[in-house]
Design a protein around this motif. Structure first.
Motif, PDB file in Angstrom:
ATOM      1  N   SER A   1     -34.864 -11.998   8.193  1.00 46.74           N
ATOM      2  CA  SER A   1     -33.615 -11.248   8.318  1.00 46.74           C
ATOM      3  C   SER A   1     -32.877 -11.631   9.593  1.00 46.74           C
ATOM      4  O   SER A   1     -33.472 -11.839  10.653  1.00 46.74           O
ATOM      5  CB  SER A   1     -33.912  -9.747   8.332  1.00 46.74           C
ATOM      6  OG  SER A   1     -32.760  -9.009   8.658  1.00 46.74           O
TER       7      SER A   1
ATOM      8  N   SER B   1     -30.291  -9.597  10.595  1.00 49.67           N
ATOM      9  CA  SER B   1     -29.768  -8.300  11.080  1.00 49.67           C
ATOM     10  C   SER B   1     -28.261  -8.360  11.289  1.00 49.67           C
ATOM     11  O   SER B   1     -27.737  -7.889  12.308  1.00 49.67           O
ATOM     12  CB  SER B   1     -30.480  -7.888  12.374  1.00 49.67           C
ATOM     13  OG  SER B   1     -31.882  -7.772  12.165  1.00 49.67           O
TER      14      SER B   1
ATOM     15  N   SER C   1     -24.249  -7.903   9.290  1.00 52.02           N
ATOM     16  CA  SER C   1     -23.527  -7.306   8.167  1.00 52.02           C
ATOM     17  C   SER C   1     -22.043  -7.545   8.348  1.00 52.02           C
ATOM     18  O   SER C   1     -21.559  -7.747   9.467  1.00 52.02           O
ATOM     19  CB  SER C   1     -23.820  -5.807   8.057  1.00 52.02           C
ATOM     20  OG  SER C   1     -23.345  -5.128   9.209  1.00 52.02           O
TER      21      SER C   1
ATOM     22  N   GLU D   1     -18.180  -9.056   6.154  1.00 49.09           N
ATOM     23  CA  GLU D   1     -17.615  -9.856   5.071  1.00 49.09           C
ATOM     24  C   GLU D   1     -17.046 -11.151   5.631  1.00 49.09           C
ATOM     25  O   GLU D   1     -16.466 -11.163   6.723  1.00 49.09           O
ATOM     26  CB  GLU D   1     -16.514  -9.098   4.339  1.00 49.09           C
ATOM     27  CG  GLU D   1     -17.002  -7.883   3.570  1.00 49.09           C
ATOM     28  CD  GLU D   1     -15.887  -7.217   2.793  1.00 49.09           C
ATOM     29  OE1 GLU D   1     -14.738  -7.708   2.876  1.00 49.09           O
ATOM     30  OE2 GLU D   1     -16.147  -6.206   2.108  1.00 49.09           O
TER      31      GLU D   1
ATOM     32  N   LYS E   1     -20.068 -10.503   0.803  1.00 50.13           N
ATOM     33  CA  LYS E   1     -20.524  -9.410   1.657  1.00 50.13           C
ATOM     34  C   LYS E   1     -21.937  -9.709   2.141  1.00 50.13           C
ATOM     35  O   LYS E   1     -22.809 -10.062   1.350  1.00 50.13           O
ATOM     36  CB  LYS E   1     -20.517  -8.093   0.882  1.00 50.13           C
ATOM     37  CG  LYS E   1     -19.132  -7.575   0.560  1.00 50.13           C
ATOM     38  CD  LYS E   1     -19.206  -6.218  -0.134  1.00 50.13           C
ATOM     39  CE  LYS E   1     -17.811  -5.673  -0.416  1.00 50.13           C
ATOM     40  NZ  LYS E   1     -17.860  -4.328  -1.062  1.00 50.13           N
TER      41      LYS E   1
ATOM     42  N   ALA F   1     -25.223  -8.137   3.967  1.00 51.83           N
ATOM     43  CA  ALA F   1     -25.844  -6.834   4.216  1.00 51.83           C
ATOM     44  C   ALA F   1     -26.969  -6.960   5.239  1.00 51.83           C
ATOM     45  O   ALA F   1     -27.522  -8.044   5.464  1.00 51.83           O
ATOM     46  CB  ALA F   1     -26.385  -6.266   2.908  1.00 51.83           C
ATOM     47  N   GLU F   2     -27.280  -5.822   5.869  1.00 46.57           N
ATOM     48  CA  GLU F   2     -28.423  -5.775   6.792  1.00 46.57           C
ATOM     49  C   GLU F   2     -29.674  -6.240   6.040  1.00 46.57           C
ATOM     50  O   GLU F   2     -29.927  -5.825   4.920  1.00 46.57           O
ATOM     51  CB  GLU F   2     -28.636  -4.344   7.301  1.00 46.57           C
ATOM     52  CG  GLU F   2     -27.586  -3.882   8.295  1.00 46.57           C
ATOM     53  CD  GLU F   2     -27.826  -4.433   9.698  1.00 46.57           C
ATOM     54  OE1 GLU F   2     -28.884  -5.056   9.905  1.00 46.57           O
ATOM     55  OE2 GLU F   2     -26.946  -4.259  10.558  1.00 46.57           O
TER      56      GLU F   2
ATOM     57  N   ASP G   1     -30.188  -9.368   5.193  1.00 47.62           N
ATOM     58  CA  ASP G   1     -29.980 -10.684   4.592  1.00 47.62           C
ATOM     59  C   ASP G   1     -30.472 -11.785   5.528  1.00 47.62           C
ATOM     60  O   ASP G   1     -30.233 -11.743   6.747  1.00 47.62           O
ATOM     61  CB  ASP G   1     -28.498 -10.914   4.298  1.00 47.62           C
ATOM     62  CG  ASP G   1     -28.065 -10.227   3.006  1.00 47.62           C
ATOM     63  OD1 ASP G   1     -28.952  -9.759   2.269  1.00 47.62           O
ATOM     64  OD2 ASP G   1     -26.845 -10.185   2.740  1.00 47.62           O
TER      65      ASP G   1
END
Length: 488
Positions: free
Chosen positions: A125, A127, A129, A131, A156, A158-159, A161
């Protein structure tokens, strides 16, 4: 029945061998039935083979209805290391000199080193987020038409990803939006490639950056200050002295009917000389194929109609001797091969004009030199002789399209025989199956009658033995009485 069998013949001498001989003599009718079945099976198999051969002939003529059977072009090229050329049926004969100066390439944007990736895997991850919007556009477009060649999409993040997740979202959305952009990960960097070639720009922007927040573009090192960008190039080629640029290495709009596939840059003094000519060999082969298949059909029909030598012992005949349907096929095929068109609008009247002759035995031969001469003179006339469509008006002046030509005549005639549902051969096959089934039923019934007759013979001959035994017993009794009386 066992006691009867063991007793039968004890006095009369008529044993089961006698019964078997009587049954065998009467069972010759079964042999006749089975011989009929064998003959019918031979007929069915012969029609099946004829159907296969006619189907092949149908396909040979059907192929001659296609434009590419006559309009195909052949291409010669002195240097296919720079350009490969293919020709469609609409291409005109001609010669072209082609020189490739530059191949078309794609633009590529490579991110800088991504913050926080040190020591991490691409599946960990990040961390992050937010667009991101990705935009590609033609750098050489004018202000008036640039929007027509601009492609854009948003993803988008997201946390949780990972870098791999982000790249996957880019590719999935790009494919869905048909943007032509492709993302990959190389050395923990995001590499964006525009699959549309030519001089195109690639840009990445934050879509919903709130004041005071750090740029997502910056965190992924996609800002213009840290990225590495290589602009794509247009293909540059010259055809017969005319220079042109294209955003692809596959060019279909330079010469009508020709496709240029650019594969390399032309080296000095190695200009590609491309010649486009009629592919008469392909047409000749297509016509030779139908002639060969016609001969195969006619030869097999002759075999099936052959009466052999009636005066010879053990004379063998064809499976379909005297069959009127098969004789009609033979006659009609030969007639269509030798007939002459009465259409004054068509310069080619018959197959003989194309070098196809049919001898008195029905076999056809092709003079390829004469055929190629006609093709060189006007291949359109040859094509029209085999197949053409014309608009005609009926009695009410309504216009309809009708098909003409020997290929159309042949396929229509052959389809009468090989049609899957209503074809004559299909109908004949069903009729023969019904006859074979009927003979099976007759054989079964006849065998049942024979078995009952066998049982009657056994009963009758056993009764005869019993009667003879009783007669012998009575005779012995009478003889004993006569002897007794004489002694008194």
């Amino acid at each position: 029945m066992t006691s009867s069998l063991s007793f039968m013949g004890s006095y009369s001498g008529i044993t089961m061998d006698t019964v078997d001989q009587l049954i065998e003599a009467e069972s010759r009718k079964v042999v006749q039935y089975k011989n009929q079945q064998t003959g019918l099976t031979g007929e069915k198999n012969a029609w099946k083979d004829i159907n296969t051969r006619l189907d092949s002939l149908y396909k040979k003529f059907d192929a001659l209805k296609e434009p590419n059977a006559f309009d195909s072009k052949t291409v010669s090229n002195t240097n296919d290391k720079a350009v490969k050329v293919t020709a469609g049926t609409e291409a005109l004969e001609g010669s072209y000199k082609v020189e490739v100066t530059t191949l078309a390439t794609s633009s590529q944007l490579t991110s800088g080193s991504i913050t926080g990736m040190s020591g991490k895997k691409i599946t960990d991850s990040l961390s992050l987020s937010g667009e991101l919007t990705f935009t590609t556009e033609n750098s050489k477009g004018t202000e008036e038409n640039k929007d027509l060649d601009t492609k854009s999409f948003t993803i988008k993040i997201a946390e949780g990803d990972s870098l791999k997740d982000i790249v996957t979202k880019i590719n999935e959305t790009a494919k869905e939006k048909e943007s032509g952009l492709h993302a990959s990960v190389i050395d923990n960097r995001i590499v964006l490639t525009d699959t549309d070639m030519g001089e195109r720009s690639i840009s990445v922007t934050d879509s919903n950056l709130e004041e005071g927040n750090e740029s997502l573009v910056g965190k992924l090192a996609l800002g213009t200050d840290v990225t590495s960008f290589t602009s794509g190039k247009q293909a540059n080629l010259t055809v017969n002295g005319i220079q042109m640029y294209r955003n692809s290495n596959t060019i279909t709009d330079a010469v009508d009917g020709l496709t240029f596939n650019l594969v390399g840059v032309t080296e000095s003094n190695q200009v590609s000389t491309v010649k486009v000519t009629e592919d008469v060999d392909k047409t000749t082969k297509a016509i030779q194929d139908f002639v060969d298949q016609y001969n195969s059909v006619m030869s097999f029909i002759d075999t099936q109609l052959d009466v052999g030598d009636p005066s010879a012992d053990g004379n063998k005949t064809g499976a379909l001797v005297g069959d009127s349907s098969l004789m009609r096929i033979q006659s009609q095929l030969r007639s269509m091969m030798t007939s002459s068109s009465k259409d004054s609008t068509q310069p080619i009247k018959g197959l003989s004009d194309l070098g196809i002759e049919v001898n008195r035995f029905g076999a056809a031969t092709l003079d390829t030199a004469k055929l190629k001469e006609q093709l060189a003179k006007n291949s359109n006339n040859v094509q029209a002789f085999f197949f053409r469509e014309e608009s005609v008006k009926d009695a009410d002046r309504n216009e309809t399209t009708k098909q003409f030509g020997i290929a159309q005549q042949m396929t229509t005639f052959i389809n009468e025989y090989i049609g899957e549902k209503t074809g004559i051969i299909t109908t004949k096959s069903k009729t023969i199956d019904g006859m074979i089934k009927g003979l099976d039923e007759q054989i079964t019934k006849f065998n049942e009658r024979l078995e009952k007759k066998r049982e009657r013979y056994i009963e009758q001959f056993t009764a005869l033995d019993v009667a003879m035994m009783e007669a012998e017993s009575q005779l012995s009794y009478l003889m004993s009485q006569v002897t007794t009386n004489q002694q008194k």
